[in-house]
Design a protein around this motif. Structure first.
Motif, PDB file in Angstrom:
ATOM      1  N   ARG A 117       0.953  -1.130   0.085  1.00 34.25           N
ATOM      2  CA  ARG A 117      -0.096   0.122   0.077  1.00 34.25           C
ATOM      3  C   ARG A 117       0.842   1.339  -0.056  1.00 34.25           C
ATOM      4  NH1 ARG A 117      -4.376   1.857   4.620  1.00 34.25           N
ATOM      5  NH2 ARG A 117      -5.011   3.569   3.502  1.00 34.25           N
ATOM      6  N   GLU A 119       3.885   1.475  -0.838  1.00 35.71           N
ATOM      7  CA  GLU A 119       4.545   1.499  -2.298  1.00 35.71           C
ATOM      8  C   GLU A 119       3.824   2.236  -3.393  1.00 35.71           C
ATOM      9  OE1 GLU A 119       6.733  -1.549  -5.437  1.00 35.71           O
ATOM     10  OE2 GLU A 119       6.179  -2.408  -3.744  1.00 35.71           O
ATOM     11  N   GLU A 120       2.455   1.760  -3.349  1.00 35.34           N
ATOM     12  CA  GLU A 120       1.774   2.013  -4.151  1.00 35.34           C
ATOM     13  C   GLU A 120       1.498   3.836  -4.031  1.00 35.34           C
ATOM     14  OE1 GLU A 120      -0.250   2.795  -7.821  1.00 35.34           O
ATOM     15  OE2 GLU A 120       0.724   0.957  -7.133  1.00 35.34           O
ATOM     16  N   ARG A 123       4.407   5.544  -5.117  1.00 37.78           N
ATOM     17  CA  ARG A 123       4.531   5.587  -6.461  1.00 37.78           C
ATOM     18  C   ARG A 123       3.473   6.577  -7.267  1.00 37.78           C
ATOM     19  NH1 ARG A 123       6.869   1.717  -9.067  1.00 37.78           N
ATOM     20  NH2 ARG A 123       6.459   0.225  -7.591  1.00 37.78           N
ATOM     21  N   SER A 124       2.423   6.725  -6.635  1.00 37.09           N
ATOM     22  CA  SER A 124       1.471   7.669  -7.165  1.00 37.09           C
ATOM     23  C   SER A 124       2.054   9.185  -6.728  1.00 37.09           C
ATOM     24  CB  SER A 124       0.023   7.831  -6.297  1.00 37.09           C
ATOM     25  OG  SER A 124      -0.734   8.402  -6.641  1.00 37.09           O
ATOM     26  N   ASP A 149       6.144  -6.345 -10.219  1.00 38.32           N
ATOM     27  CA  ASP A 149       5.657  -6.256  -8.882  1.00 38.32           C
ATOM     28  C   ASP A 149       6.623  -6.287  -7.458  1.00 38.32           C
ATOM     29  OD1 ASP A 149       5.197 -10.110  -8.969  1.00 38.32           O
ATOM     30  OD2 ASP A 149       7.040  -8.859  -9.039  1.00 38.32           O
ATOM     31  N   SER A 150       6.008  -6.334  -6.454  1.00 38.64           N
ATOM     32  CA  SER A 150       7.026  -6.165  -5.129  1.00 38.64           C
ATOM     33  C   SER A 150       8.086  -7.198  -5.179  1.00 38.64           C
ATOM     34  CB  SER A 150       6.278  -5.858  -3.748  1.00 38.64           C
ATOM     35  OG  SER A 150       5.222  -7.058  -3.780  1.00 38.64           O
TER      36      SER A 150
END
Length: 176
Positions: A117, A119-120, A123-124, A149-150
């Motif tokens: 979560r 990481e996303e 990234r955002s 992917d992770s």
């Protein structure tokens, strides 16, 4: 020898404050203030138990970190919060990163320890900051890279933490 540093009974010890706790309290007080305030106002707003010199030290340190601003009025300063707690935490993170010789390794270790979560979210935030989308497999040189992917984290340089402007950097952050 018994200690008496909390205003309580002999032999009791006050709870030790966490790192940055006083700074956070001072920033919270200044953000709640109706305008710029003196160190004496901050001291009273924090309960009046801290020494005036302690409050001045914290304010001076926050000023050195650009977390507060000050304006001289007569012989005193009026202080204003310039950063919130998140800004202060970000400053501490940058300072730690700046003191390490291998920035890439530190960032890679940091990113590989993030939850999916977080990481996303990172990234955002990087996408919103400009420079185009950051694909998990993009090496920053237009190559696209792997699946992203992770599980791909920790493979080494160019695994999702690359530049987004198409230029390459060496390990010390200098452009090649």
């Amino acid at each position: 020898m018994a200690d008496r540093d909390d205003g309580g009974e002999w032999g009791t010890r006050a709870r030790r404050r966490g790192q940055g706790e006083l700074e956070a309290q001072v920033l919270t007080a200044l953000r709640a203030a109706p305008g710029p305030q003196t160190a004496a106002w901050v001291r009273e707003h924090l309960g009046g138990t801290l020494a005036y010199t302690t409050v001045m030290t914290i304010l001076t340190r926050l000023h050195a970190k650009n977390a507060v601003t000050r304006e001289r009025v007569g012989r005193a300063f009026l202080w204003t919060a310039a950063a919130d707690e998140a800004g202060l935490a970000a400053h501490r993170m940058r300072r730690v990163l700046d003191n390490e010789s291998d920035r890439e390794a530190v960032l890679m270790s940091f990113v590989s320890g993030l939850s999916a979560r977080d990481e996303e979210l990172l990234r955002s935030l990087l996408n919103d900051a400009g420079g185009g989308p950051v694909d998990a497999g993009d090496d920053g040189n237009g190559g696209g890279g792997g699946g992203g992917d992770s599980a791909d984290r920790g493979r080494g340089p160019g695994t999702g933490a690359g530049r987004t402007d198409g230029r390459a950097e060496d390990r010390d952050g200098r452009e090649n």
